[in-house]
Design a protein around this motif. Structure first.
Motif, PDB file in Angstrom:
ATOM      1  N   ARG A  10     -32.468  24.082   5.447  1.00  0.00           N
ATOM      2  CA  ARG A  10     -31.780  23.028   4.726  1.00  0.00           C
ATOM      3  C   ARG A  10     -30.972  23.538   3.581  1.00  0.00           C
ATOM      4  N   SER A  11     -29.469  23.106   3.322  1.00  0.00           N
ATOM      5  CA  SER A  11     -28.979  23.757   2.129  1.00  0.00           C
ATOM      6  C   SER A  11     -29.329  23.129   0.839  1.00  0.00           C
ATOM      7  N   ASP A  12     -29.179  23.962  -0.291  1.00  0.00           N
ATOM      8  CA  ASP A  12     -29.053  23.510  -1.674  1.00  0.00           C
ATOM      9  C   ASP A  12     -28.177  24.297  -2.392  1.00  0.00           C
ATOM     10  N   ASP A  13     -28.024  24.092  -3.752  1.00  0.00           N
ATOM     11  CA  ASP A  13     -27.032  24.706  -4.545  1.00  0.00           C
ATOM     12  C   ASP A  13     -27.280  26.153  -4.544  1.00  0.00           C
ATOM     13  N   LYS A  14     -28.194  26.578  -4.322  1.00  0.00           N
ATOM     14  CA  LYS A  14     -28.441  28.269  -4.284  1.00  0.00           C
ATOM     15  C   LYS A  14     -28.106  28.889  -3.114  1.00  0.00           C
ATOM     16  N   LYS A  15     -28.161  28.270  -2.068  1.00  0.00           N
ATOM     17  CA  LYS A  15     -27.736  28.744  -0.820  1.00  0.00           C
ATOM     18  C   LYS A  15     -26.502  28.516  -0.334  1.00  0.00           C
ATOM     19  N   LEU A  16     -25.577  29.638   0.028  1.00  0.00           N
ATOM     20  CA  LEU A  16     -24.318  29.507   0.596  1.00  0.00           C
ATOM     21  C   LEU A  16     -24.128  29.235   1.993  1.00  0.00           C
ATOM     22  N   GLU A  17     -23.826  28.187   2.586  1.00  0.00           N
ATOM     23  CA  GLU A  17     -23.791  28.031   4.087  1.00  0.00           C
ATOM     24  C   GLU A  17     -22.332  28.473   4.415  1.00  0.00           C
ATOM     25  N   VAL A  18     -22.482  29.202   5.307  1.00  0.00           N
ATOM     26  CA  VAL A  18     -21.130  29.934   5.957  1.00  0.00           C
ATOM     27  C   VAL A  18     -20.775  29.275   7.402  1.00  0.00           C
ATOM     28  N   PHE A  19     -19.868  28.528   7.516  1.00  0.00           N
ATOM     29  CA  PHE A  19     -19.479  28.020   8.944  1.00  0.00           C
ATOM     30  C   PHE A  19     -18.402  28.849   9.291  1.00  0.00           C
ATOM     31  N   PHE A  20     -18.610  29.258  10.473  1.00  0.00           N
ATOM     32  CA  PHE A  20     -17.559  30.144  11.141  1.00  0.00           C
ATOM     33  C   PHE A  20     -17.595  30.103  12.805  1.00  0.00           C
ATOM     34  N   ASP A  21     -16.624  30.754  13.290  1.00  0.00           N
ATOM     35  CA  ASP A  21     -16.562  30.589  14.885  1.00  0.00           C
ATOM     36  C   ASP A  21     -16.316  32.260  15.140  1.00  0.00           C
ATOM     37  N   TYR A  22     -16.811  32.600  16.222  1.00  0.00           N
ATOM     38  CA  TYR A  22     -16.622  34.198  16.630  1.00  0.00           C
ATOM     39  C   TYR A  22     -15.446  34.293  17.169  1.00  0.00           C
ATOM     40  N   THR A  23     -14.718  33.349  17.658  1.00  0.00           N
ATOM     41  CA  THR A  23     -13.420  33.477  18.120  1.00  0.00           C
ATOM     42  C   THR A  23     -12.058  33.254  17.316  1.00  0.00           C
ATOM     43  N   CYS A  24     -12.603  33.066  15.868  1.00  0.00           N
ATOM     44  CA  CYS A  24     -11.629  32.586  15.053  1.00  0.00           C
ATOM     45  C   CYS A  24     -11.071  33.902  14.274  1.00  0.00           C
ATOM     46  N   PRO A  25      -9.869  34.218  14.333  1.00  0.00           N
ATOM     47  CA  PRO A  25      -9.295  35.418  13.701  1.00  0.00           C
ATOM     48  C   PRO A  25      -9.491  35.359  12.252  1.00  0.00           C
ATOM     49  N   TYR A  26      -9.234  34.159  11.772  1.00  0.00           N
ATOM     50  CA  TYR A  26      -9.362  34.024  10.124  1.00  0.00           C
ATOM     51  C   TYR A  26     -10.962  34.238   9.797  1.00  0.00           C
ATOM     52  N   CYS A  27     -11.996  33.633  10.770  1.00  0.00           N
ATOM     53  CA  CYS A  27     -13.353  34.077  10.470  1.00  0.00           C
ATOM     54  C   CYS A  27     -13.908  35.485  10.441  1.00  0.00           C
ATOM     55  N   TYR A  28     -13.098  36.306  11.305  1.00  0.00           N
ATOM     56  CA  TYR A  28     -13.302  37.631  11.412  1.00  0.00           C
ATOM     57  C   TYR A  28     -12.813  38.266   9.823  1.00  0.00           C
ATOM     58  N   ARG A  29     -11.798  37.928   9.611  1.00  0.00           N
ATOM     59  CA  ARG A  29     -11.486  38.450   8.010  1.00  0.00           C
ATOM     60  C   ARG A  29     -12.241  37.699   7.299  1.00  0.00           C
ATOM     61  N   GLY A  30     -12.679  36.546   7.048  1.00  0.00           N
ATOM     62  CA  GLY A  30     -13.561  35.878   6.312  1.00  0.00           C
ATOM     63  C   GLY A  30     -14.875  36.716   6.197  1.00  0.00           C
ATOM     64  N   HIS A  31     -15.239  37.132   7.434  1.00  0.00           N
ATOM     65  CA  HIS A  31     -16.425  37.451   7.574  1.00  0.00           C
ATOM     66  C   HIS A  31     -16.534  38.983   6.762  1.00  0.00           C
ATOM     67  N   LYS A  32     -15.299  39.812   6.990  1.00  0.00           N
ATOM     68  CA  LYS A  32     -15.251  40.953   6.070  1.00  0.00           C
ATOM     69  C   LYS A  32     -15.299  40.725   4.669  1.00  0.00           C
ATOM     70  N   ASN A  33     -14.464  39.729   4.166  1.00  0.00           N
ATOM     71  CA  ASN A  33     -14.496  39.312   2.987  1.00  0.00           C
ATOM     72  C   ASN A  33     -15.833  38.998   2.191  1.00  0.00           C
TER      73      ASN A  33
END
Length: 177
Positions: A10-33
């Protein structure tokens, strides 16, 4: 696995939830960031929330549901999850491999310190498919994101949308907020 993942993560203010799709080019760049920021914020507690931008039966080139199932297997079997993310993204965007092919994913998983045969069997049996569906509902309906990559901390969220992704600077400000 599904109950453990849903309750324990479960999420709380101390944990960062990262929403992504492996086929999304923006997610690939976001993952590198995010990888770069993780070097700076070594205590960052991340909950990975894969979701499909184009779930079946929607027509789309390569679907990511099998790769997402593979992520849950790697997570459950204490494999190298960051390596799995990296290799799956590279398979799509650098090697033009079909990540809906279980054999392709099994080769990747084996490099991430999980048993290849058990990985293949789990994906063939569809053990993690309910988690894929649950992740889609959570991202698109409950969190109400428009696009990925997107991020949440408790009730706060920042999301990509209208063809513009969350920048590294915006993500860092969100982490520090």
């Amino acid at each position: 696995m599904s109950e453990i993942y849903e309750i324990k993560e479960r999420s709380d203010d101390k944990k960062l939830e990262v929403f992504f799709d492996y086929t999304c080019p923006y997610c690939y760049r976001g993952h590198k960031n995010l990888q770069e920021l993780m070097k700076k914020y070594q205590n960052l507690d991340i909950i990975w929330r894969p979701c499909e931008a184009h779930p079946r039966p929607e027509e789309h080139g390569v679907h990511s549901d099998q790769a997402i199932c593979g992520m849950y297997f790697v997570l459950e079997h204490d494999g190298d999850l960051l390596k799995y993310h990296k290799l799956v993204f590279e398979a799509v965007f650098e090697h033009n491999l079909d990540i809906s092919d279980i054999a392709v994913l099994a080769d990747i998983a084996e490099k991430c310190a999980v048993p290849k045969k058990a990985f293949e069997e789990a994906l063939q049996k569809g053990i993690y498919q309910k988690l894929v569906t649950r992740g889609n509902v959570y991202a698109w309906s409950e969190k109400d994101f428009d696009a990925v990559p997107s991020y949440a901390r408790g009730k706060k969220k920042i999301g990509s949308g209208n063809g513009v992704m969350v920048t590294k600077d915006e993500l860092e400000k969100f982490i520090n907020a």
